[in-house]
Scaffold this active site. Structure first.
Site, short mmCIF file in Angstrom:
data_model
loop_
_atom_site.label_atom_id
_atom_site.label_comp_id
_atom_site.label_asym_id
_atom_site.label_seq_id
_atom_site.Cartn_x
_atom_site.Cartn_y
_atom_site.Cartn_z
CB VAL B 77 44.42 64.37 46.83
CG1 VAL B 77 43.99 65.50 46.75
CG2 VAL B 77 45.52 64.17 47.22
CB CYS B 78 38.63 64.25 46.75
SG CYS B 78 37.09 64.40 45.75
#
Lengths: 132, 130
Positions: B77-78
Site C-alpha cells: 500500500v502506497c
C-alpha cells in the site's frame, strides 16, 4: 532486461482531482529509478501547463509547478494533445515553457504538440502506460 | 507470466477493485504469478481493517489477504497515499501520534518505488482504475 519506456498520461484538470498530483509523483519515482519516462497531457489534463495558475485560494498545493522542472528529473519529453488545447480555447502560447538539457548540457524544448493519428501513433510506442 | 497489478480504485465505490481481485484470482488459476499488487490513490482503502460491508455484499479484503497467504503475493500500500487518507499501520500511528491503526493484516505500507520496481520486473502491468 532492456530499458522500458514508460508513458504517464494525465487526463483530468489539476486540483479538481488528486490524479494529476499522484500521477506526477509516480513519473518522478520511475525517473529516479533510471527509467525512460514521458509525460502526456490529454483531454482536461492540458490545463496542468497553463500559465498564471494560483491554487492558494483553494488551499491546495500548487503541484503543477513540478511540470516545468521535469527536465531536472531527466524526463525529457512532455506531450500535449494539440486538439485538446484547441477544444478548450487554449493555444500553445498560453502554456509554460518546459525544457531539458541533453547529455552535453545543451538546452532543448521538451514540449511535443501532437494530435489525431500522429498522437495515437506516438502513444502506441511506449511499453507501459499509466493513465491518471 | 509474472504480472504486476496496480489498484487505484476504492472498494465498492466503483467496480474497479472487484475487477482487480477477479483478475488476480483468474490469472493465478490459469497458472500465472502475481508477484505484487500495489494499492495507490483511493485503492488504499482496500487495505482497511475496519470496512464492514452489509452481509449480502461480500467483502474484498479477505480475498486480497488470501492472495498473500496462499500464493505469496506481496500486498503493498502506497504510504503517502495511505497517510493522506487516514490508513496507518501501528508504526505510523505511533509516529504521527494517532489514536489507532487500521491497516489490515498481510498488507504492508511502502513507497512508490515498490510499484516502479514491480513494473520494471514484471512481464505485464495491469492497472485497475476507478
Amino acid at each position: 532486461m532492456p530499458e522500458r519506456r514508460f508513458l504517464l498520461s494525465l487526463s483530468r484538470a489539476p486540483y479538481g482531482h488528486l490524479d494529476g498530483q499522484e500521477g506526477l509523483d509516480l513519473a518522478l519515482v520511475l525517473a529516479a529509478f533510471g527509467q525512460n519516462v514521458t509525460v502526456a497531457l490529454l483531454d482536461d489534463g492540458v490545463y496542468h501547463l497553463t500559465r498564471g495558475q494560483d491554487s492558494s485560494a483553494l488551499g491546495l498545493k500548487p503541484y503543477t509547478r513540478q511540470l516545468p522542472a521535469l527536465g531536472d528529473f531527466d524526463i525529457r519529453e512532455l506531450i500535449v494533445d494539440r486538439a485538446a488545447l484547441q477544444a478548450r480555447g487554449l493555444s500553445a502560447s498560453q502554456l509554460q515553457a518546459v525544457t531539458h538539457e541533453d547529455d552535453d548540457f545543451n538546452e532543448h524544448d521538451s514540449l511535443l504538440l501532437l494530435e489525431g493519428a500522429a498522437l495515437a501513433e506516438k502513444l502506441a510506442t511506449f511499453d507501459i502506460h499509466f493513465g491518471f | 507470466m509474472n504480472y504486476a497489478i496496480l489498484v487505484s480504485a476504492a472498494p465498492f465505490s466503483t467496480q474497479g477493485a472487484h475487477n482487480a481481485i477477479n483478475f488476480c484470482e483468474a490469472a493465478i488459476d490459469a497458472g500465472h504469478r502475481i508477484a505484487r499488487v500495489f494499492f495507490y490513490q483511493d485503492g488504499v482503502h482496500n487495505a482497511s481493517a475496519l470496512a464492514c460491508p452489509p452481509q449480502d455484499e461480500p467483502p474484498l479484503t479477505p480475498r486480497w489477504q488470501a492472495l498473500h497467504t496462499t500464493h505469496g503475493t506481496d500486498l503493498v500500500v502506497c504510504i503517502a497515499a495511505a497517510q493522506r487518507r487516514g490508513l496507518l499501520d501501528e508504526d505510523e500511528a505511533r509516529r504521527h501520534d494517532k489514536p489507532a491503526a487500521n491497516l489490515a493484516g498481510h498488507f504492508r505500507l511502502s513507497g512508490l518505488g515498490q510499484l516502479a520496481e514491480a513494473a520494471i520486473e514484471a512481464d505485464r502491468v495491469v492497472a485497475f482504475h476507478a
